[in-house]
Structures are given as C-alpha cells and as structure tokens.
Write a protein that holds these residues in place. Structure first.
Motif, short mmCIF file in Angstrom:
data_model
loop_
_atom_site.label_atom_id
_atom_site.label_comp_id
_atom_site.label_asym_id
_atom_site.label_seq_id
_atom_site.Cartn_x
_atom_site.Cartn_y
_atom_site.Cartn_z
N ARG A 1 -4.64 6.35 -5.45
CA ARG A 1 -4.54 4.89 -5.37
C ARG A 1 -5.75 4.22 -6.02
O ARG A 1 -5.63 3.19 -6.68
CB ARG A 1 -4.41 4.45 -3.91
CG ARG A 1 -3.00 4.62 -3.35
CD ARG A 1 -2.87 3.92 -2.01
NE ARG A 1 -3.56 4.63 -0.95
CZ ARG A 1 -4.25 4.05 0.02
NH1 ARG A 1 -4.40 2.74 0.04
NH2 ARG A 1 -4.83 4.77 0.96
N ASP B 1 -4.16 -6.43 -2.15
CA ASP B 1 -3.93 -5.16 -1.46
C ASP B 1 -5.17 -4.63 -0.73
O ASP B 1 -5.05 -3.94 0.27
CB ASP B 1 -3.43 -4.11 -2.44
CG ASP B 1 -2.04 -4.42 -2.98
OD1 ASP B 1 -1.39 -5.34 -2.45
OD2 ASP B 1 -1.61 -3.76 -3.95
N VAL C 1 0.84 -1.20 0.00
CA VAL C 1 0.00 0.00 0.00
C VAL C 1 0.87 1.24 0.00
O VAL C 1 1.65 1.47 0.93
CB VAL C 1 -0.93 0.03 1.23
CG1 VAL C 1 -1.84 1.25 1.17
CG2 VAL C 1 -1.75 -1.25 1.31
#
Length: 212
Positions: free
Chosen positions: A115, A137, A107
């Motif tokens: 993101r 993730d 991350v």
C-alpha cells in the motif's frame, strides 16, 4: 545610378520574429515566472530559461525553483512533457480534489509495504486528484489511533503537495490552504474500527473484480 554595397559578413540582419529560444519556449506552453508542477517535487516556479552547451550540443533549459525546499532543478525544454511537467490545476480540478477529501477512506486489505508503494506512486504522479486520495485515505482525526511513522511521512508529503498547489492557484498562504484542506476532511464520515473494516472489505472486493 546608386550602387548598394553588399552587407558585410557578420552584419546580416536576422529575420524579424522571436529568437530561437523564445520559439522553443512557446512550443512547450510554459514561460519564465510560471508556477508549474513537477511530479517528483511538487509546485515550483520557472525562474529562468537558459541555454547551455553539453557535449557540443546546445540545450535550452527551464530553471525551476522550489523555494520551500531551497532547491533548483534544470529541465531540458524537449523533455518537459515526458517528465510530466504541467501547469497548475484549473479551479474545477481543485474542486474535485477538495470534494474527494470528504469521501470515505478506501483502504485495501493488503500488506502495508504494498500500500505504501501505491501511495508513493500516487504522490509522485503529479495528479492532483490522486494526491487528494492519499490525503483522504491516510488522514486520522484526534479521536482515531495514531499513524505509524511511515504512514505519517506519506500523509504529510501528500498534504504538502496538495496545500502548495492550492495556495499557488488561489493565491493564499500555505496556512490558509492547510486550513481549507482540514475543513474538508472534517466534513467526511467519521472513521471507526467498523467503517475501516468495511472499507478494507470493499477494497478487497474491488481487487477481486479487477483481477477477474
């Protein structure tokens, strides 16, 4: 002497071989009833190959059905490659994707909006490994904090793409495919606040190296 009459117009015999549309299909490597992956929508099935006339030009089109979404999409044969249409992943690629799920989540310490864009790009890339990375993730176990609404949406989209492809390749149900993914995720390292901070620092360091 026997005379041979010339063939009447319209009765000429076509040379032996595949008709034009069949030849065009064979060049793409796909055929009717093949399961394929369309990057923006995931796994679908070519249910027909049609010919349509558009603005005076004849076009051969793949008709792709996405049964779960109750949707059909028509893709011109010449554009099949440029839109990213591909065959289902080979078993070795599936294995790499499942192994990816057992890795440590990575991350980056960036704004969520950025993101989220990266995750969405991976999901729509059509790349099985990239999709597996998103699942890894964004996965949260019951012991971890709940995901935000947007995180949950992206996670479920990636999970669905991955599960459908595994189900199509391995010829199992979606439920069995999801169970396999969950089993792999549970084999990964447990996420805690400390490990998440370490992953963020690692991701930030990688970003600095890439920029250098």
């Amino acid at each position: 002497m026997t005379r041979v009459s010339p063939p009447r117009p319209g009765n000429e015999r076509l040379p032996a071989g595949k008709p034009p549309i069949a030849k065009a299909v064979s060049k793409t490597g796909f055929k009717s009833l093949d399961f394929v992956v369309y990057p923006a929508h995931g796994v679908g099935q070519i249910v027909a190959v049609e010919e349509e006339t558009v603005a005076g030009f004849k076009l051969e089109l793949f008709v792709i059905s996405f049964a779960k979404d109750k949707m059909k999409l028509k893709v011109p044969l010449p554009k099949a490659a440029s839109v990213g249409l591909r065959k289902l992943s080979e078993p070795d690629v599936l294995k790499r994707g499942l192994d990816t799920l057992m890795g440590r989540a990575r991350v980056k310490r960036t704004m969520w909006s950025r993101r989220a864009q990266e995750y969405e790009a991976k999901i729509n890339s059509g790349d099985f490994i990239a999709v597996a990375e998103v699942v890894r993730d964004l996965y949260r176990s019951e012991a971890q904090p709940e995901q935000s609404y947007s995180e949950r949406q992206l996670y479920e989209a990636a999970l669905d793409r991955m599960a459908r492809e595994i189900a199509a390749v391995e010829k199992v149900t979606d439920a069995e495919s999801l169970k396999l993914i969950e089993t792999q995720l549970l084999k990964g390292p447990r996420r805690t606040a400390k490990t998440e901070e370490a992953d963020e620092d690692e991701g930030e360091a990688e970003g600095v190296e890439a920029a250098a």
